[in-house]
Design an enzyme around this catalytic site. Sequence first.
Site, PDB file in Angstrom:
ATOM      1  N   LYS A  21       0.833  -1.215   0.000  1.00 38.61           N
ATOM      2  CA  LYS A  21       0.000   0.000   0.000  1.00 38.61           C
ATOM      3  C   LYS A  21       0.866   1.263   0.000  1.00 38.61           C
ATOM      4  O   LYS A  21       0.576   2.230  -0.722  1.00 38.61           O
ATOM      5  CB  LYS A  21      -0.921  -0.055   1.230  1.00 38.61           C
ATOM      6  CG  LYS A  21      -1.862   1.104   1.403  1.00 38.61           C
ATOM      7  CD  LYS A  21      -3.051   0.691   2.252  1.00 38.61           C
ATOM      8  CE  LYS A  21      -2.795   0.707   3.747  1.00 38.61           C
ATOM      9  NZ  LYS A  21      -2.828   2.058   4.323  1.00 38.61           N
ATOM     10  N   GLY A  90      -4.604   8.148   5.892  1.00 44.03           N
ATOM     11  CA  GLY A  90      -3.705   9.123   6.513  1.00 44.03           C
ATOM     12  C   GLY A  90      -2.493   9.386   5.639  1.00 44.03           C
ATOM     13  O   GLY A  90      -1.997  10.514   5.561  1.00 44.03           O
ATOM     14  N   ARG A 118      -7.945  12.270  13.278  1.00 42.00           N
ATOM     15  CA  ARG A 118      -6.501  12.004  13.429  1.00 42.00           C
ATOM     16  C   ARG A 118      -5.682  13.291  13.423  1.00 42.00           C
ATOM     17  O   ARG A 118      -6.048  14.275  12.779  1.00 42.00           O
ATOM     18  CB  ARG A 118      -6.040  11.045  12.323  1.00 42.00           C
ATOM     19  CG  ARG A 118      -6.752   9.701  12.445  1.00 42.00           C
ATOM     20  CD  ARG A 118      -6.285   8.698  11.442  1.00 42.00           C
ATOM     21  NE  ARG A 118      -4.898   8.323  11.649  1.00 42.00           N
ATOM     22  CZ  ARG A 118      -4.207   7.545  10.842  1.00 42.00           C
ATOM     23  NH1 ARG A 118      -4.783   7.063   9.754  1.00 42.00           N
ATOM     24  NH2 ARG A 118      -2.964   7.254  11.096  1.00 42.00           N
ATOM     25  N   SER A 162       8.619   8.810  11.742  1.00 40.69           N
ATOM     26  CA  SER A 162       7.397   8.683  10.946  1.00 40.69           C
ATOM     27  C   SER A 162       7.702   8.858   9.470  1.00 40.69           C
ATOM     28  O   SER A 162       8.187   9.915   9.043  1.00 40.69           O
ATOM     29  CB  SER A 162       6.363   9.734  11.373  1.00 40.69           C
ATOM     30  OG  SER A 162       5.344   9.823  10.394  1.00 40.69           O
ATOM     31  N   ASP A 322       2.246  -1.209  11.991  1.00 42.96           N
ATOM     32  CA  ASP A 322       0.883  -1.614  11.642  1.00 42.96           C
ATOM     33  C   ASP A 322       0.597  -3.084  11.990  1.00 42.96           C
ATOM     34  O   ASP A 322      -0.534  -3.550  11.854  1.00 42.96           O
ATOM     35  CB  ASP A 322       0.624  -1.388  10.146  1.00 42.96           C
ATOM     36  CG  ASP A 322       0.667   0.097   9.800  1.00 42.96           C
ATOM     37  OD1 ASP A 322       0.310   0.919  10.666  1.00 42.96           O
ATOM     38  OD2 ASP A 322       1.064   0.434   8.674  1.00 42.96           O
ATOM     39  N   ARG A 353      -5.561   2.018  18.387  1.00 43.11           N
ATOM     40  CA  ARG A 353      -5.278   0.581  18.251  1.00 43.11           C
ATOM     41  C   ARG A 353      -4.748  -0.055  19.531  1.00 43.11           C
ATOM     42  O   ARG A 353      -4.822  -1.270  19.685  1.00 43.11           O
ATOM     43  CB  ARG A 353      -4.284   0.329  17.112  1.00 43.11           C
ATOM     44  CG  ARG A 353      -4.927   0.449  15.761  1.00 43.11           C
ATOM     45  CD  ARG A 353      -3.988   0.014  14.642  1.00 43.11           C
ATOM     46  NE  ARG A 353      -4.637   0.232  13.360  1.00 43.11           N
ATOM     47  CZ  ARG A 353      -4.004   0.427  12.219  1.00 43.11           C
ATOM     48  NH1 ARG A 353      -2.674   0.438  12.194  1.00 43.11           N
ATOM     49  NH2 ARG A 353      -4.669   0.612  11.102  1.00 43.11           N
ATOM     50  N   ARG A 397      -7.142  -2.968  10.032  1.00 41.88           N
ATOM     51  CA  ARG A 397      -6.154  -3.874  10.644  1.00 41.88           C
ATOM     52  C   ARG A 397      -6.712  -4.521  11.910  1.00 41.88           C
ATOM     53  O   ARG A 397      -6.356  -5.655  12.239  1.00 41.88           O
ATOM     54  CB  ARG A 397      -4.850  -3.148  10.919  1.00 41.88           C
ATOM     55  CG  ARG A 397      -4.267  -2.492   9.664  1.00 41.88           C
ATOM     56  CD  ARG A 397      -2.795  -2.657   9.515  1.00 41.88           C
ATOM     57  NE  ARG A 397      -2.315  -1.809   8.424  1.00 41.88           N
ATOM     58  CZ  ARG A 397      -2.130  -2.218   7.173  1.00 41.88           C
ATOM     59  NH1 ARG A 397      -2.388  -3.471   6.843  1.00 41.88           N
ATOM     60  NH2 ARG A 397      -1.702  -1.388   6.241  1.00 41.88           N
TER      61      ARG A 397
END
Length: 437
Positions: A21, A90, A118, A162, A322, A353, A397
Amino acid sequence: MTRLYPAEGPLRGSIRVPGDKSICHRGVMFGGLAGAFSTIRGFSGGADNLSTIGVLRSLGAVVEQDGKTVRVRGGALSSSPTPLDCGNSGTTMRLMAGLLAGLGLESTLVGDASLHARPMERVAGPLRERGLRVDTTHGRPPILVRAGGSFVTGEVHLRVASAQVKSCLLLAALGRQAPLTVYEPHPSRDHTENMLRAMGVAIESSPHYAHPGASEGPAWVRMEAHSTPLNPVTIDVPGDISSAAFWLCAGALVPGSRVELPACGVSPTRAGVLEALATAGVCVTRRNEVSSGGEPIADLCVEPGASTGMTVPAEMVPRLVDEVPVLAVLAARLPGASIFHGVGELRVKECDRLAATLRLLAACGARAEVQGDDLHVHGQPGVPFRAFEFDPEHDHRMAAAATIAAQVADGVSTVKHVECLAVSYPDFLADLEALRS
Ligand code: S3P
């Protein structure tokens, strides 16, 4: 509500997971900065990547899709009079904020309800510090990008590793034909750097990206000034290791399984899941290792055989960020305690999460807790998961992690809104059925 039955026997077979992705997003966006057609083979078909295609089309890029092959030609992009819809993605929103600000294109970036919850100051703040005109709405989307501003070159030091923030800043600098150096505490995925290099941009990076975990001090990426349009590129997208992670964990969980995953991306900046599984003694073999466009690719094969809990140090988190929810599901069945250090970033993904993982494990009857930013899972290998009901809060996810947990439950589990799997992996349930039969 979807009813999920436990696996009646081993999971066996070979699954070609969707194209990566992160690489697909970048292929479409950077293809939009080239004056001739770029070709992306092995495109994922996930809804997030389709959002990126929609955004680039709204800016005037030509994007043709024929099954898993996408061709993109950009060159002269222009501002969009209507808001650009990033959907649930995102990565689309954060990278596009930098790309648009760099090109000086006025636009508003919007998305779905989850994306609108977010944090976006992590990109807007550093862009403003560089002199660009980017505003959020109380820290969240919509993001408003205005033309003008002059770019301050130099060094940026990220507090949190990031790839989204790093890539956003590099794209902004690229649009302004400015050099930029980005430092991050640990190496995050380097697909932006690899693809921009393949398109003619001079980028140097510290050894951390080739050997994460083995280099001291912060990781850095230095990009030289470069003018657009970029050279077009042809990309053979590897299978997404973040999607493969579900089958790796399922194969490790269900006794007697053997799952083969051909042509997966195994970039050292992405393959933390393999490192984490190795700490638990799970054997994942790699075969046919090749490299394409700077991205290492290998066939993977997993069989059960974990001997202990997993240890994930904070520096490893960016390379499996992830994959933590499904690794935590596996950890709950390992003989021993597992600790995932420094996983606070999970709180600001498609849902919280960290909270959702605790909720899932509690529903299964597993034992886990969060201390500060660390997730502790107390493995109970002899204890089957309870059949459970779970609401993944529309997070793809979390829905996939719950589906894997359901394979080793003691009855029929139910998971809400599994259609969100289409964000990254539209054929997830069909591939599961193929492994079960
Ligand atoms: C991504 C980077 C990661 C990851 C996301 C995709 C990317 O986010 O969680 O799913 O493609 O750059 P951060 O870099 O913000 O951790």
